[in-house]
Write a protein that holds these residues in place. Sequence first.
Motif, mmCIF file in Angstrom:
data_model
loop_
_atom_site.group_PDB
_atom_site.id
_atom_site.type_symbol
_atom_site.label_atom_id
_atom_site.label_comp_id
_atom_site.label_asym_id
_atom_site.label_seq_id
_atom_site.Cartn_x
_atom_site.Cartn_y
_atom_site.Cartn_z
ATOM 1 N N LYS A 118 9.616 -26.624 -2.899
ATOM 2 C CA LYS A 118 9.086 -26.266 -3.488
ATOM 3 C C LYS A 118 9.299 -26.444 -5.307
ATOM 4 O O LYS A 118 9.609 -26.699 -6.283
ATOM 5 N N ARG A 149 0.566 -34.977 -17.468
ATOM 6 C CA ARG A 149 0.397 -36.613 -17.186
ATOM 7 C C ARG A 149 -1.541 -36.684 -16.943
ATOM 8 O O ARG A 149 -1.950 -37.288 -18.280
ATOM 9 N N LYS A 157 12.447 -28.402 -4.185
ATOM 10 C CA LYS A 157 12.365 -29.865 -5.749
ATOM 11 C C LYS A 157 11.639 -30.346 -5.833
ATOM 12 O O LYS A 157 12.076 -31.479 -6.650
ATOM 13 N N PHE A 158 10.160 -30.748 -5.177
ATOM 14 C CA PHE A 158 9.407 -31.023 -6.006
ATOM 15 C C PHE A 158 7.985 -30.608 -7.060
ATOM 16 O O PHE A 158 7.751 -31.284 -7.040
ATOM 17 N N GLN A 159 8.393 -29.755 -7.357
ATOM 18 C CA GLN A 159 7.432 -28.713 -8.074
ATOM 19 C C GLN A 159 7.891 -29.505 -9.829
ATOM 20 O O GLN A 159 6.498 -29.767 -10.380
ATOM 21 N N PRO A 160 8.736 -29.252 -10.370
ATOM 22 C CA PRO A 160 8.687 -30.452 -11.009
ATOM 23 C C PRO A 160 7.707 -31.982 -11.507
ATOM 24 O O PRO A 160 7.559 -31.991 -12.635
ATOM 25 N N GLU A 161 8.365 -32.513 -10.387
ATOM 26 C CA GLU A 161 7.725 -33.819 -10.255
ATOM 27 C C GLU A 161 6.064 -33.248 -10.521
ATOM 28 O O GLU A 161 5.337 -34.372 -11.210
ATOM 29 N N ILE A 162 5.434 -32.720 -10.028
ATOM 30 C CA ILE A 162 4.223 -32.872 -9.555
ATOM 31 C C ILE A 162 3.271 -32.169 -11.165
ATOM 32 O O ILE A 162 2.577 -32.447 -11.512
ATOM 33 N N GLU A 163 3.968 -31.176 -11.849
ATOM 34 C CA GLU A 163 3.735 -30.251 -13.080
ATOM 35 C C GLU A 163 3.793 -31.784 -14.171
ATOM 36 O O GLU A 163 2.662 -31.622 -14.600
ATOM 37 N N SER A 164 4.452 -32.276 -14.314
ATOM 38 C CA SER A 164 5.204 -33.262 -15.202
ATOM 39 C C SER A 164 3.388 -34.559 -14.213
ATOM 40 O O SER A 164 2.876 -35.060 -16.044
ATOM 41 N N SER A 165 3.168 -35.112 -13.634
ATOM 42 C CA SER A 165 2.030 -35.491 -12.967
ATOM 43 C C SER A 165 0.483 -35.216 -12.922
ATOM 44 O O SER A 165 0.294 -35.379 -14.111
#
Length: 55
Positions: free
Chosen positions: A23, A36, A25-33
Amino acid sequence: MLEEAITIAIIIGGSAAAVWYAKKKFQPEIESSLDRLESRAVVEEYVRKKHDDLR
């Protein structure tokens, strides 16, 4: 019995640590996706509404 309890505690603790790490590591990437995707959906909805209004 104590060994089983310790084993279960280690498994649950390890799983919780893995979930926390993933969570973090990947939460910021998921939120930005998601941002978009949501912004694209809002634009498409606006265009559809305007197109329907012109009919």
